[in-house]
Design a protein around this motif. Structure first.
Motif, PDB file in Angstrom:
ATOM      1  N   GLU A   1       0.820  -1.203   0.000  1.00  0.00           N
ATOM      2  CA  GLU A   1       0.000   0.000   0.000  1.00  0.00           C
ATOM      3  C   GLU A   1       0.852   1.251   0.000  1.00  0.00           C
ATOM      4  OE1 GLU A   1      -3.733   1.778   2.627  1.00  0.00           O
ATOM      5  OE2 GLU A   1      -2.360   0.325   3.530  1.00  0.00           O
ATOM      6  N   ALA A   2       0.452   2.234  -0.809  1.00  0.00           N
ATOM      7  CA  ALA A   2       1.105   3.553  -0.837  1.00  0.00           C
ATOM      8  C   ALA A   2       0.011   4.610  -0.917  1.00  0.00           C
ATOM      9  CB  ALA A   2       2.037   3.666  -2.036  1.00  0.00           C
ATOM     10  N   ARG A   3      -0.054   5.468   0.104  1.00  0.00           N
ATOM     11  CA  ARG A   3      -1.023   6.574   0.138  1.00  0.00           C
ATOM     12  C   ARG A   3      -0.235   7.882   0.150  1.00  0.00           C
ATOM     13  NH1 ARG A   3      -6.461   5.060   2.729  1.00  0.00           N
ATOM     14  NH2 ARG A   3      -6.441   2.777   2.626  1.00  0.00           N
ATOM     15  N   LEU A   4      -0.355   8.635  -0.934  1.00  0.00           N
ATOM     16  CA  LEU A   4       0.411   9.867  -1.110  1.00  0.00           C
ATOM     17  C   LEU A   4      -0.553  11.049  -1.066  1.00  0.00           C
ATOM     18  CD1 LEU A   4       2.566   8.594  -4.112  1.00  0.00           C
ATOM     19  CD2 LEU A   4       3.112   8.438  -1.674  1.00  0.00           C
ATOM     20  N   LYS A   5      -0.574  11.759   0.047  1.00  0.00           N
ATOM     21  CA  LYS A   5      -1.483  12.896   0.185  1.00  0.00           C
ATOM     22  C   LYS A   5      -0.868  14.125  -0.482  1.00  0.00           C
ATOM     23  CE  LYS A   5      -3.551  11.206   4.470  1.00  0.00           C
ATOM     24  NZ  LYS A   5      -3.805  11.471   5.911  1.00  0.00           N
ATOM     25  N   ARG A   6      -1.560  14.642  -1.478  1.00  0.00           N
ATOM     26  CA  ARG A   6      -1.098  15.829  -2.195  1.00  0.00           C
ATOM     27  C   ARG A   6      -2.267  16.808  -2.361  1.00  0.00           C
ATOM     28  NH1 ARG A   6       3.332  14.322  -5.660  1.00  0.00           N
ATOM     29  NH2 ARG A   6       4.711  13.036  -4.375  1.00  0.00           N
ATOM     30  N   ARG A   7      -1.948  18.099  -2.472  1.00  0.00           N
ATOM     31  CA  ARG A   7      -2.971  19.105  -2.732  1.00  0.00           C
ATOM     32  C   ARG A   7      -3.305  19.102  -4.221  1.00  0.00           C
ATOM     33  NH1 ARG A   7      -4.273  22.889   0.996  1.00  0.00           N
ATOM     34  NH2 ARG A   7      -3.097  22.893   2.953  1.00  0.00           N
ATOM     35  N   LEU A   8      -4.240  18.269  -4.600  1.00  0.00           N
ATOM     36  CA  LEU A   8      -4.668  18.129  -5.980  1.00  0.00           C
ATOM     37  C   LEU A   8      -6.186  18.256  -6.064  1.00  0.00           C
ATOM     38  CD1 LEU A   8      -2.481  15.020  -6.893  1.00  0.00           C
ATOM     39  CD2 LEU A   8      -2.001  17.390  -7.503  1.00  0.00           C
ATOM     40  N   GLU A   9      -6.667  18.501  -7.249  1.00  0.00           N
ATOM     41  CA  GLU A   9      -8.111  18.605  -7.445  1.00  0.00           C
ATOM     42  C   GLU A   9      -8.788  17.241  -7.402  1.00  0.00           C
ATOM     43  OE1 GLU A   9     -10.072  21.350  -7.746  1.00  0.00           O
ATOM     44  OE2 GLU A   9      -8.240  22.424  -7.186  1.00  0.00           O
ATOM     45  N   GLN A  10      -8.056  16.197  -7.747  1.00  0.00           N
ATOM     46  CA  GLN A  10      -8.644  14.874  -7.897  1.00  0.00           C
ATOM     47  C   GLN A  10      -7.736  13.824  -7.289  1.00  0.00           C
ATOM     48  OE1 GLN A  10      -8.984  13.138 -11.932  1.00  0.00           O
ATOM     49  NE2 GLN A  10     -11.191  13.085 -11.591  1.00  0.00           N
ATOM     50  N   ALA A  11      -8.346  12.753  -6.804  1.00  0.00           N
ATOM     51  CA  ALA A  11      -7.594  11.606  -6.314  1.00  0.00           C
ATOM     52  C   ALA A  11      -7.405  10.610  -7.445  1.00  0.00           C
ATOM     53  CB  ALA A  11      -8.330  10.943  -5.161  1.00  0.00           C
ATOM     54  N   ASN A  12      -6.177  10.122  -7.599  1.00  0.00           N
ATOM     55  CA  ASN A  12      -5.891   9.036  -8.541  1.00  0.00           C
ATOM     56  C   ASN A  12      -5.623   7.775  -7.738  1.00  0.00           C
ATOM     57  OD1 ASN A  12      -5.351   9.890 -11.621  1.00  0.00           O
ATOM     58  ND2 ASN A  12      -4.887  11.602 -10.274  1.00  0.00           N
ATOM     59  N   VAL A  13      -6.297   6.691  -8.077  1.00  0.00           N
ATOM     60  CA  VAL A  13      -6.155   5.454  -7.315  1.00  0.00           C
ATOM     61  C   VAL A  13      -5.982   4.273  -8.258  1.00  0.00           C
ATOM     62  CG1 VAL A  13      -8.666   5.124  -7.200  1.00  0.00           C
ATOM     63  CG2 VAL A  13      -7.186   4.016  -5.505  1.00  0.00           C
ATOM     64  N   VAL A  14      -5.115   3.343  -7.860  1.00  0.00           N
ATOM     65  CA  VAL A  14      -4.927   2.097  -8.607  1.00  0.00           C
ATOM     66  C   VAL A  14      -5.054   0.944  -7.626  1.00  0.00           C
ATOM     67  CG1 VAL A  14      -3.434   0.766 -10.137  1.00  0.00           C
ATOM     68  CG2 VAL A  14      -3.297   3.267 -10.142  1.00  0.00           C
ATOM     69  N   ILE A  15      -5.930   0.008  -7.947  1.00  0.00           N
ATOM     70  CA  ILE A  15      -6.097  -1.222  -7.172  1.00  0.00           C
ATOM     71  C   ILE A  15      -5.456  -2.343  -7.973  1.00  0.00           C
ATOM     72  CG2 ILE A  15      -7.748  -2.844  -6.156  1.00  0.00           C
ATOM     73  CD1 ILE A  15      -9.779  -0.548  -6.165  1.00  0.00           C
TER      74      ILE A  15
ATOM     75  N   ALA B   1      -8.423 -13.420  -6.077  1.00  0.00           N
ATOM     76  CA  ALA B   1      -8.106 -14.123  -4.827  1.00  0.00           C
ATOM     77  C   ALA B   1      -6.723 -13.775  -4.294  1.00  0.00           C
ATOM     78  CB  ALA B   1      -8.205 -15.636  -5.044  1.00  0.00           C
ATOM     79  N   GLY B   2      -5.947 -13.015  -5.052  1.00  0.00           N
ATOM     80  CA  GLY B   2      -4.569 -12.727  -4.652  1.00  0.00           C
ATOM     81  C   GLY B   2      -4.457 -11.551  -3.698  1.00  0.00           C
ATOM     82  N   PRO B   3      -3.257 -11.332  -3.153  1.00  0.00           N
ATOM     83  CA  PRO B   3      -3.036 -10.187  -2.262  1.00  0.00           C
ATOM     84  C   PRO B   3      -3.178  -8.860  -3.007  1.00  0.00           C
ATOM     85  CG  PRO B   3      -0.965 -11.286  -2.775  1.00  0.00           C
ATOM     86  CD  PRO B   3      -2.057 -12.150  -3.317  1.00  0.00           C
ATOM     87  N   LEU B   4      -3.633  -7.853  -2.292  1.00  0.00           N
ATOM     88  CA  LEU B   4      -3.996  -6.576  -2.896  1.00  0.00           C
ATOM     89  C   LEU B   4      -2.819  -5.598  -2.903  1.00  0.00           C
ATOM     90  CD1 LEU B   4      -6.532  -5.033  -3.997  1.00  0.00           C
ATOM     91  CD2 LEU B   4      -6.815  -4.138  -1.678  1.00  0.00           C
ATOM     92  N   THR B   5      -2.760  -4.792  -3.964  1.00  0.00           N
ATOM     93  CA  THR B   5      -1.888  -3.618  -4.012  1.00  0.00           C
ATOM     94  C   THR B   5      -2.779  -2.389  -4.125  1.00  0.00           C
ATOM     95  OG1 THR B   5      -0.106  -4.812  -5.142  1.00  0.00           O
ATOM     96  CG2 THR B   5      -0.056  -2.417  -5.263  1.00  0.00           C
ATOM     97  N   LEU B   6      -2.489  -1.374  -3.344  1.00  0.00           N
ATOM     98  CA  LEU B   6      -3.252  -0.137  -3.403  1.00  0.00           C
ATOM     99  C   LEU B   6      -2.285   1.037  -3.473  1.00  0.00           C
ATOM    100  CD1 LEU B   6      -6.008   1.362  -3.170  1.00  0.00           C
ATOM    101  CD2 LEU B   6      -5.610   1.427  -0.694  1.00  0.00           C
ATOM    102  N   ALA B   7      -2.475   1.897  -4.478  1.00  0.00           N
ATOM    103  CA  ALA B   7      -1.677   3.119  -4.593  1.00  0.00           C
ATOM    104  C   ALA B   7      -2.637   4.262  -4.891  1.00  0.00           C
ATOM    105  CB  ALA B   7      -0.632   2.993  -5.694  1.00  0.00           C
ATOM    106  N   ALA B   8      -2.487   5.366  -4.165  1.00  0.00           N
ATOM    107  CA  ALA B   8      -3.380   6.506  -4.356  1.00  0.00           C
ATOM    108  C   ALA B   8      -2.629   7.792  -4.084  1.00  0.00           C
ATOM    109  CB  ALA B   8      -4.590   6.394  -3.430  1.00  0.00           C
ATOM    110  N   ILE B   9      -3.029   8.845  -4.802  1.00  0.00           N
ATOM    111  CA  ILE B   9      -2.407  10.149  -4.625  1.00  0.00           C
ATOM    112  C   ILE B   9      -3.470  11.230  -4.717  1.00  0.00           C
ATOM    113  CG2 ILE B   9      -1.895  10.420  -7.090  1.00  0.00           C
ATOM    114  CD1 ILE B   9       0.700  11.849  -6.296  1.00  0.00           C
ATOM    115  N   GLY B  10      -3.281  12.300  -3.937  1.00  0.00           N
ATOM    116  CA  GLY B  10      -4.210  13.416  -3.979  1.00  0.00           C
ATOM    117  C   GLY B  10      -5.006  13.534  -2.700  1.00  0.00           C
ATOM    118  N   PRO B  11      -6.225  14.095  -2.776  1.00  0.00           N
ATOM    119  CA  PRO B  11      -7.104  14.179  -1.605  1.00  0.00           C
ATOM    120  C   PRO B  11      -7.757  12.822  -1.354  1.00  0.00           C
ATOM    121  CG  PRO B  11      -8.186  15.151  -3.516  1.00  0.00           C
ATOM    122  CD  PRO B  11      -6.805  14.757  -3.965  1.00  0.00           C
ATOM    123  N   ILE B  12      -7.210  12.036  -0.453  1.00  0.00           N
ATOM    124  CA  ILE B  12      -7.618  10.632  -0.295  1.00  0.00           C
ATOM    125  C   ILE B  12      -8.062  10.323   1.137  1.00  0.00           C
ATOM    126  CG2 ILE B  12      -6.235   9.772  -2.212  1.00  0.00           C
ATOM    127  CD1 ILE B  12      -4.049   9.049  -0.202  1.00  0.00           C
TER     128      ILE B  12
END
Length: 427
Positions: free
Chosen positions: A234-248, A401-412
Motif C-alpha cells: 500500500e502507498a497513500r500519497l497525500k497531495r494538494r490536488l483537485e482529484q484523487a488518482n487510485v490504482v487497485i 483471490a490474490g493479495p492486494l496492491t493499493l496506490a493513491a495520490i491526492g485528496p484521499i
C-alpha cells in the motif's frame, strides 16, 4: 560468417556466429524500411546502485562515438529523411531507425556504431544526467505517473522490476562512464540481441550490414535474471490536488502462462473499452469518474492486474465499492457476448500492429527473444478463438483471490482501508 539460416512465418532469420540474431521481412509495395536492435536487458536487470542506468544508457548511446559526434549521429539519419529513436522497458531496450529502403545499410551502420563504440564522454554524461533529472521532475508533476510508479513499487516490493525505469535522483547523479560500460559488458551480450528489419529490405544485404555492425561483439554468457515475485502492499500519497488518482492491483500472470489470453480478456471485459462493465457502471450510470480502466501487464515470469481511476475525494468510497463489486460480478457472470467482444478487440490489436514495418520488426524481435521463434498470426488467433467463457471467469477468480496492491495520490482522506477493499474483493 553467418552460422544458421531459416524462414518462419515469412520472416527470414540468420544467426551470426557470435549469437546475434538477424530477422528480416520484405513487405511488397513498401518503399521505406524500419530496422532496429532489441536487447533483452532493461531496468529489471539493474543492481540497486544501477537504478535508472538502462534508461541513461539509452540516452547516452546517441552522444557520440569515435566516428560520429552527437550531431553527426542525428544528421546521418535525418539527411536521408529518416528518424532514429530508442526506448527502455523493464525487460527490453530497443534502438530503431526508419529510412528509405535504399538507406537501410546506413541505418544499421549508425545503430551498430552507437551500440558498440559509444564514448560515454564525462562532459556529455553530466549534461545528459541533468536532462534526465528534468525529465524526472516533469514526471513528479504528473499525478498519474507518480501513482503508477508507486503502484509498481508496492506490487513488486524491493525488486528491480518494481522500480521506476527512469531511476531516482540519488542514483542518477552518481553514474559514471565506467559503470555504464560495466553494465553493457554484463548485460548486452550478443545472444540477447536481435537486429530486425522490415519493409523494402533484402535479407542478404541486411545480414552483411549486421555482420559489419555487430559481428565484432564477442560471444559470452549473460547472467541469470533474478525471478520476480508479486508481493502487494500500500502507498497513500497525500497531495494538494483537485482529484484523487487510485490504482487497485492484484497478481497477474506471465505471457508464457497458458491462461494469458483468458486473463487479457477478463481485463478487457471488466474495463477495456466503452462497453466494458466498469466504464458503463462507473462512468455512464453513476458519473463517478471521467475515465476508468482495467489492465493486465504480463512479463516473462510474472504479471500484474489492476484497475485505475481518478475521482473526487468524496466519491472514493462509492467508486471503490462499485469497482470491487463489478470485478466480482465479471468473474462470476461474464457473458458470451463479452467474450466475443474481447476476442475481436484482441485480434484487431494484434493484426493492426502488423500493418506497419515498425510493428513487424517489434513482433519479430520480441518473439525471437522470448520464444526463440516467430509465432504466426494464425496461431495466435487460434489461441484467442479457443478461449472459453469459463476460462475467462476462472482467470478473474484467480486474480481476485490474490493479495492486494493499493496506490493513491491526492485528496484521499475518504479512501477505505486496504483490508476493507481486500475483503470486498473476496466477498
Amino acid at each position: 560468417m553467418s552460422r544458421t539460416d531459416r524462414t518462419e512465418a515469412g520472416v527470414r532469420i540468420t544467426t551470426l556466429s557470435n549469437g546475434v540474431t538477424v530477422a528480416t521481412e520484405a513487405l511488397p509495395g513498401v518503399r521505406t524500411a524500419t530496422t532496429g536492435v532489441w536487447v533483452a536487458a532493461g531496468s529489471r536487470h539493474e543492481q540497486p546502485d544501477e537504478h535508472g542506468l538502462s534508461h541513461l544508457l539509452e540516452h547516452m548511446a546517441f552522444k557520440g562515438t569515435p566516428r560520429r559526434n552527437a550531431r553527426r549521429i542525428a544528421e546521418d539519419i535525418e539527411n536521408v529523411g529518416g528518424e532514429i529513436n530508442a526506448a527502455t522497458s523493464s525487460e527490453f531496450t530497443s534502438y530503431t531507425a526508419r529510412v528509405l529502403g535504399e538507406d537501410v545499410g546506413l541505418a544499421i551502420d549508425v545503430l551498430g556504431d552507437i551500440l558498440t563504440n559509444s564514448l560515454f564522454d564525462e562532459t556529455e554524461l553530466r549534461r545528459e544526467i541533468n536532462v534526465i533529472l528534468q525529465e524526472y521532475a516533469s514526471i513528479e508533476d504528473s499525478p498519474d505517473e507518480v501513482v503508477g510508479d508507486a503502484f509498481m513499487e508496492k506490487a513488486f516490493s524491493g525488486q528491480a522490476i518494481g522500480r521506476p525505469i527512469l531511476g531516482r535522483p540519488q542514483t542518477i547523479r552518481r553514474f559514471e562512464p565506467a559503470g555504464i560500460r560495466a553494465f553493457i559488458e554484463r548485460e548486452y551480450t550478443p545472444a540477447r540481441m536481435v537486429l530486425a528489419a522490415a519493409g523494402a529490405v533484402d535479407h542478404a544485404q541486411v545480414v552483411e550490414a549486421a555482420e559489419a555492425a555487430l559481428g565484432s561483439l564477442v560471444a559470452r554468457s549473460a547472467p541469470e535474471t533474478a525471478p520476480a515475485t508479486y508481493t502487494g502492499g500500500e502507498a497513500r500519497l497525500k497531495r494538494r490536488l483537485e482529484q484523487a488518482n487510485v490504482v487497485i492491483g492484484l497478481p497477474g500472470i506471465s505471457f508464457r502462462d497458458p491462461g494469458y489470453f483468458a486473463m487479457h480478456m477478463f481485463a478487457q471485459a471488466l474495463g477495456g473499452g466503452l462497453t466494458s462493465r466498469l466504464w458503463q457502471e462507473v462512468r455512464e450510470t453513476r458519473g463517478l469518474a471521467y475515465e476508468i480502466d482495467a489492465f493486465h501487464w504480463p512479463y516473462s515470469d510474472c504479471g500484474v492486474f489492476g484497475i485505475g481511476a481518478g475521482t473526487a475525494d468524496r466519491d472514493l468510497p462509492e467508486l471503490i465499492e462499485v469497482a470491487t463489486a463489478t470485478a466480482r460480478e465479471t468473474a462470476e457472470g461474464l457473458e458470451p457476448e463479452e467474450l466475443a467482444r474481447g476476442r475481436a478487440s484482441l485480434k484487431v490489436s494484434l493484426l493492426a500492429a502488423l500493418e506497419t514495418p515498425g510493428g513487424r520488426i517489434e513482433r519479430a524481435a520480441r518473439q525471437l527473444l522470448a520464444w526463440g521463434r516467430i509465432i504466426p498470426a494464425e496461431e495466435t488467433v487460434a489461441h484467442i478463438d479457443a478461449v472459453t467463457v469459463e476460462e475467462v471467469r476462472a482467470a478473474g477468480r484467480r486474480t481476485l483471490a490474490g493479495p492486494l496492491t493499493l496506490a493513491a495520490i491526492g485528496p484521499i482522506r475518504s479512501l477505505p482501508p486496504l483490508e476493507r477493499i481486500a475483503a470486498a474483493l473476496a466477498a
